[in-house]
Scaffold this motif. Structure first.
Motif, PDB file in Angstrom:
ATOM      1  N   GLU A   1       0.867  -1.113   0.016  1.00 14.46           N
ATOM      2  CA  GLU A   1       0.059  -0.019   0.026  1.00 14.46           C
ATOM      3  C   GLU A   1       0.673   1.231  -0.044  1.00 14.46           C
ATOM      4  OE1 GLU A   1      -3.966  -0.151   1.714  1.00 14.46           O
ATOM      5  OE2 GLU A   1      -3.213  -1.900   3.047  1.00 14.46           O
ATOM      6  N   GLU A   2       0.322   2.302  -0.579  1.00 12.80           N
ATOM      7  CA  GLU A   2       1.119   3.417  -0.820  1.00 12.80           C
ATOM      8  C   GLU A   2       1.912   3.961   0.602  1.00 12.80           C
ATOM      9  OE1 GLU A   2       0.728   8.153  -2.621  1.00 12.80           O
ATOM     10  OE2 GLU A   2      -1.010   7.029  -1.976  1.00 12.80           O
ATOM     11  N   PHE A   3       1.249   3.971   1.694  1.00  8.18           N
ATOM     12  CA  PHE A   3       1.779   4.688   2.951  1.00  8.18           C
ATOM     13  C   PHE A   3       3.009   3.576   3.482  1.00  8.18           C
ATOM     14  CE2 PHE A   3       2.603   4.618   7.595  1.00  8.18           C
ATOM     15  CZ  PHE A   3       2.446   5.872   7.854  1.00  8.18           C
ATOM     16  N   ASP A   4       2.929   2.101   3.378  1.00 11.70           N
ATOM     17  CA  ASP A   4       3.951   1.320   3.664  1.00 11.70           C
ATOM     18  C   ASP A   4       4.831   1.366   2.796  1.00 11.70           C
ATOM     19  OD1 ASP A   4       2.378   0.173   5.553  1.00 11.70           O
ATOM     20  OD2 ASP A   4       1.711  -1.147   4.339  1.00 11.70           O
ATOM     21  N   ALA A   5       4.891   1.715   1.466  1.00 16.00           N
ATOM     22  CA  ALA A   5       5.772   1.916   0.350  1.00 16.00           C
ATOM     23  C   ALA A   5       6.682   3.020   0.693  1.00 16.00           C
ATOM     24  CB  ALA A   5       5.350   1.981  -1.026  1.00 16.00           C
ATOM     25  N   LEU A   6       5.971   4.113   0.816  1.00 16.49           N
ATOM     26  CA  LEU A   6       6.673   5.576   1.325  1.00 16.49           C
ATOM     27  C   LEU A   6       7.564   5.569   2.568  1.00 16.49           C
ATOM     28  CD1 LEU A   6       4.096   8.353   0.267  1.00 16.49           C
ATOM     29  CD2 LEU A   6       6.200   7.651  -0.788  1.00 16.49           C
ATOM     30  N   THR A   7       6.951   4.542   3.438  1.00 18.58           N
ATOM     31  CA  THR A   7       7.786   4.542   4.745  1.00 18.58           C
ATOM     32  C   THR A   7       9.082   3.524   4.631  1.00 18.58           C
ATOM     33  OG1 THR A   7       5.692   4.297   5.960  1.00 18.58           O
ATOM     34  CG2 THR A   7       7.618   3.368   6.950  1.00 18.58           C
ATOM     35  N   ILE A   8       8.955   2.787   3.692  1.00 18.11           N
ATOM     36  CA  ILE A   8       9.991   1.745   3.287  1.00 18.11           C
ATOM     37  C   ILE A   8      11.023   2.692   2.483  1.00 18.11           C
ATOM     38  CG2 ILE A   8      10.785  -0.144   1.880  1.00 18.11           C
ATOM     39  CD1 ILE A   8       8.155  -1.450   2.703  1.00 18.11           C
ATOM     40  N   PHE A   9      10.686   3.411   1.643  1.00 15.55           N
ATOM     41  CA  PHE A   9      11.344   4.314   0.919  1.00 15.55           C
ATOM     42  C   PHE A   9      12.185   5.455   1.802  1.00 15.55           C
ATOM     43  CE2 PHE A   9      12.084   8.089  -1.665  1.00 15.55           C
ATOM     44  CZ  PHE A   9      12.945   7.590  -2.645  1.00 15.55           C
ATOM     45  N   ASN A  10      11.743   5.902   2.620  1.00 20.19           N
ATOM     46  CA  ASN A  10      12.354   6.807   3.441  1.00 20.19           C
ATOM     47  C   ASN A  10      13.320   6.101   4.452  1.00 20.19           C
ATOM     48  OD1 ASN A  10      10.718   8.683   2.456  1.00 20.19           O
ATOM     49  ND2 ASN A  10       9.169   8.902   4.092  1.00 20.19           N
ATOM     50  N   SER A  11      12.869   4.755   4.868  1.00 20.19           N
ATOM     51  CA  SER A  11      13.955   4.523   5.870  1.00 20.19           C
ATOM     52  C   SER A  11      15.123   3.733   5.174  1.00 20.19           C
ATOM     53  CB  SER A  11      13.013   3.207   6.698  1.00 20.19           C
ATOM     54  OG  SER A  11      12.463   2.203   5.658  1.00 20.19           O
ATOM     55  N   ASP A  12      14.757   3.307   3.746  1.00 17.42           N
ATOM     56  CA  ASP A  12      15.841   2.692   2.988  1.00 17.42           C
ATOM     57  C   ASP A  12      17.019   3.470   2.362  1.00 17.42           C
ATOM     58  OD1 ASP A  12      17.032   0.512   2.134  1.00 17.42           O
ATOM     59  OD2 ASP A  12      16.139   0.723   0.057  1.00 17.42           O
ATOM     60  N   LYS A  13      16.470   4.782   2.276  1.00 14.93           N
ATOM     61  CA  LYS A  13      17.532   5.758   2.181  1.00 14.93           C
ATOM     62  C   LYS A  13      18.193   5.847   0.604  1.00 14.93           C
ATOM     63  CE  LYS A  13      17.512   7.555   6.298  1.00 14.93           C
ATOM     64  NZ  LYS A  13      16.696   8.644   6.551  1.00 14.93           N
ATOM     65  N   LYS A  14      17.484   5.170  -0.194  1.00 20.93           N
ATOM     66  CA  LYS A  14      17.952   4.942  -1.583  1.00 20.93           C
ATOM     67  C   LYS A  14      17.162   5.989  -2.149  1.00 20.93           C
ATOM     68  CE  LYS A  14      19.498   0.088  -1.960  1.00 20.93           C
ATOM     69  NZ  LYS A  14      19.199  -1.108  -2.615  1.00 20.93           N
ATOM     70  N   HIS A  15      17.563   6.443  -3.499  1.00 28.17           N
ATOM     71  CA  HIS A  15      16.785   7.475  -3.975  1.00 28.17           C
ATOM     72  C   HIS A  15      15.685   6.953  -5.123  1.00 28.17           C
ATOM     73  CE1 HIS A  15      19.866  10.999  -2.988  1.00 28.17           C
ATOM     74  NE2 HIS A  15      19.149  10.321  -1.966  1.00 28.17           N
ATOM     75  N   TYR A  16      15.599   5.678  -5.129  1.00 26.66           N
ATOM     76  CA  TYR A  16      14.722   4.966  -6.293  1.00 26.66           C
ATOM     77  C   TYR A  16      13.922   3.886  -5.779  1.00 26.66           C
ATOM     78  CZ  TYR A  16      19.140   2.627  -6.286  1.00 26.66           C
ATOM     79  OH  TYR A  16      20.149   1.773  -5.909  1.00 26.66           O
ATOM     80  N   MET A  17      12.808   3.531  -6.243  1.00 26.11           N
ATOM     81  CA  MET A  17      12.158   2.271  -5.567  1.00 26.11           C
ATOM     82  C   MET A  17      10.848   2.159  -6.511  1.00 26.11           C
ATOM     83  SD  MET A  17      10.125   1.503  -1.918  1.00 26.11           S
ATOM     84  CE  MET A  17       9.073   0.212  -1.698  1.00 26.11           C
ATOM     85  N   ALA A  18      10.526   0.764  -6.801  1.00 29.84           N
ATOM     86  CA  ALA A  18       9.151   0.342  -7.475  1.00 29.84           C
ATOM     87  C   ALA A  18       8.603  -0.606  -6.910  1.00 29.84           C
ATOM     88  CB  ALA A  18       9.669   0.087  -8.978  1.00 29.84           C
ATOM     89  N   TYR A  19       7.272  -0.499  -6.796  1.00 30.20           N
ATOM     90  CA  TYR A  19       6.480  -1.777  -6.195  1.00 30.20           C
ATOM     91  C   TYR A  19       5.044  -1.822  -6.886  1.00 30.20           C
ATOM     92  CZ  TYR A  19       3.782   1.917  -4.080  1.00 30.20           C
ATOM     93  OH  TYR A  19       2.802   3.158  -3.632  1.00 30.20           O
ATOM     94  N   PHE A  20       4.718  -3.204  -6.707  1.00 30.01           N
ATOM     95  CA  PHE A  20       3.050  -3.221  -7.419  1.00 30.01           C
ATOM     96  C   PHE A  20       2.390  -2.854  -6.369  1.00 30.01           C
ATOM     97  CE2 PHE A  20       5.191  -6.357 -10.141  1.00 30.01           C
ATOM     98  CZ  PHE A  20       4.926  -5.650 -11.571  1.00 30.01           C
ATOM     99  N   PRO A  21       1.244  -1.922  -6.846  1.00 27.45           N
ATOM    100  CA  PRO A  21       0.348  -1.359  -5.586  1.00 27.45           C
ATOM    101  C   PRO A  21      -0.848  -2.043  -4.955  1.00 27.45           C
ATOM    102  CG  PRO A  21      -0.295  -0.510  -7.535  1.00 27.45           C
ATOM    103  CD  PRO A  21       1.127  -1.317  -7.779  1.00 27.45           C
ATOM    104  N   ILE A  22      -1.087  -2.270  -3.806  1.00 27.35           N
ATOM    105  CA  ILE A  22      -2.423  -3.079  -3.353  1.00 27.35           C
ATOM    106  C   ILE A  22      -3.495  -1.895  -3.540  1.00 27.35           C
ATOM    107  CG2 ILE A  22      -3.380  -3.861  -1.448  1.00 27.35           C
ATOM    108  CD1 ILE A  22      -0.817  -4.735  -0.760  1.00 27.35           C
ATOM    109  N   ILE A  23      -4.641  -2.344  -4.247  1.00 26.67           N
ATOM    110  CA  ILE A  23      -5.657  -1.495  -4.586  1.00 26.67           C
ATOM    111  C   ILE A  23      -6.820  -1.806  -3.759  1.00 26.67           C
ATOM    112  CG2 ILE A  23      -6.873  -0.443  -6.431  1.00 26.67           C
ATOM    113  CD1 ILE A  23      -4.924  -1.082  -8.416  1.00 26.67           C
ATOM    114  N   ARG A  24      -7.446  -1.176  -2.934  1.00 26.32           N
ATOM    115  CA  ARG A  24      -8.744  -1.468  -2.208  1.00 26.32           C
ATOM    116  C   ARG A  24      -9.794  -0.726  -2.954  1.00 26.32           C
ATOM    117  NH1 ARG A  24      -7.574  -4.365   2.324  1.00 26.32           N
ATOM    118  NH2 ARG A  24      -5.127  -3.974   3.023  1.00 26.32           N
ATOM    119  N   ASP A  25     -11.177  -1.222  -3.110  1.00 20.39           N
ATOM    120  CA  ASP A  25     -12.541  -1.007  -3.307  1.00 20.39           C
ATOM    121  C   ASP A  25     -12.805  -0.086  -2.243  1.00 20.39           C
ATOM    122  OD1 ASP A  25     -12.222  -2.194  -5.871  1.00 20.39           O
ATOM    123  OD2 ASP A  25     -13.408  -3.693  -5.243  1.00 20.39           O
ATOM    124  N   ASP A  26     -13.973   0.523  -2.674  1.00 23.15           N
ATOM    125  CA  ASP A  26     -14.760   1.593  -1.812  1.00 23.15           C
ATOM    126  C   ASP A  26     -15.081   0.738  -0.343  1.00 23.15           C
ATOM    127  OD1 ASP A  26     -14.223   3.595  -3.258  1.00 23.15           O
ATOM    128  OD2 ASP A  26     -16.376   3.111  -4.176  1.00 23.15           O
TER     129      ASP A  26
END
Length: 261
Positions: free
Chosen positions: A131-156
Motif C-alpha cells: 500500500e502507498e503509505f507502507d511503500a513511502l515508509t520503506i522508501f524513507n527508511s531505506d535511504k535509496k533514491h529509487y524504488m518500484a512496487y506493485f500497488p495494493i488497490i482497495r475498493d470503496d
C-alpha cells in the motif's frame, strides 16, 4: 505466502491438504514469489469441482476441473495451472534474454566511445505488493533514491483487494523532493508526495506523465541531455515492459525493470 483451502460440501482432510501442498511445490519450481493461493473444493451434482487461483506479483492464474474423483480433479487442475505458469515464465525469460542482448549492444557502443561511457546497475521491483503509505515508509527508511512496487488497490468497501497491473515508481528528485509515478485509469500521473507527522500522505504538484517508448540507451541519452532530470519512466521498446531509470551521476544509472513473474 497466504494459502487458503476451502471445502464446500467436501471435508478437507489432512490427506487432502497434504496432497494440495505437494502440488503447490510443483508450482513453486516455476515461480517462487507466490503471494496468494486459493483452492476451493466443491461437490456438485455428483462431481468434484476444484477451482484454483494463484497470484505471483502482478500475474493471476486461474483454472478449474470437474472429475468424479477428488484427487484426480486436484491433479488435473494443478496441471492446467502449472502449464499456464510455465508458458508465462518462458515468455518472461525470452524477454529477459532479449534485454540482455540489448545491454550487451549498449556496452559495445560505450566501449567504442569513451566520452559516452556509463554504467548501469539493474535492480528489481520490491518483493511484494504494498500500500502507498507502507511503500513511502520503506522508501524513507531505506535511504535509496529509487524504488518500484506493485500497488495494493482497495475498493470503496476496503475489503476487496487487487494488485495493480503496473508498478508504481518512487524517486528522489531535486531539492530532496519525493515523486511518485503511477498509472490510474489507463493514464500515467506524477505527484510530489511526503509523509506527515500524523501518518498521512501530503500530495502536491499532481500532473499527467507522458510515457514514451525507449530502449535503455535512449533513456540514458534523455537523462544526459536533460541535465535537470533525475529520472524517467518509459515503455521499453525491447521488452514491452514499463521500466524506470534513475540518474545517480552523469555516468552512473540505476535501471528498474521486471524480469520475473
Amino acid at each position: 505466502m497466504h494459502q487458503n483451502i476451502i471445502g464446500k460440501n467436501v471435508r478437507i482432510t489432512k490427506n487432502v491438504r497434504a496432497h494440495i501442498a505437494e502440488k503447490m511445490q510443483n508450482i513453486k519450481i516455476h515461480a517462487d514469489k507466490i503471494i496468494d493461493a486459493n483452492i476451493i473444493c466443491e461437490y456438485i451434482n455428483n462431481e468434484y469441482v476444484v477451482v484454483g487461483t494463484v497470484t505471483f506479483g502482478k500475474k493471476v492464474f486461474h483454472d478449474k476441473e470437474k472429475q468424479n474423483d477428488l484427487y484426480v480433479a486436484i491433479d488435473t487442475m494443478f496441471q492446467k495451472l502449472e502449464r499456464k505458469i510455465r508458458q508465462e515464465k518462458e515468455k518472461m525469460v525470452a524477454k529477459s534474454k532479449q534485454a540482455q542482448v540489448e545491454k550487451g549492444l549498449d556496452a559495445t557502443l560505450e566501449s567504442n566511445n569513451d566520452e559516452n561511457t556509463y554504467s548501469i546497475n539493474n535492480v528489481s521491483i520490491y518483493s511484494k505488493p504494498l500500500e502507498e503509505f507502507d511503500a513511502l515508509t520503506i522508501f524513507n527508511s531505506d535511504k535509496k533514491h529509487y524504488m518500484a512496487y506493485f500497488p495494493i488497490i482497495r475498493d470503496d468497501d476496503l475489503y476487496s483487494v487487487k494488485i495493480g497491473k503496473n508498478p508504481v515508481f518512487i524517486f528522489k528528485g531535486n531539492h530532496d523532493n519525493t515523486f511518485e509515478i503511477f498509472s490510474h485509469e489507463n493514464e500515467w500521473h506524477m505527484e510530489q508526495v511526503a509523509l506527515t507527522k500524523d501518518n498521512n500522505i501530503d500530495i502536491s504538484n499532481y500532473r499527467k506523465y507522458l510515457i514514451e517508448e525507449y530502449n535503455v540507451s535512449e533513456a540514458v541519452h534523455y537523462l544526459t541531455v536533460n541535465t535537470d532530470a533525475k529520472f524517467i519512466v518509459y515503455e521499453s521498446s525491447v521488452t514491452g515492459q514499463i521500466e524506470g531509470l534513475y540518474k545517480e551521476s552523469e555516468s552512473s544509472f540505476v535501471l528498474i525493470r521486471i524480469f520475473d513473474i
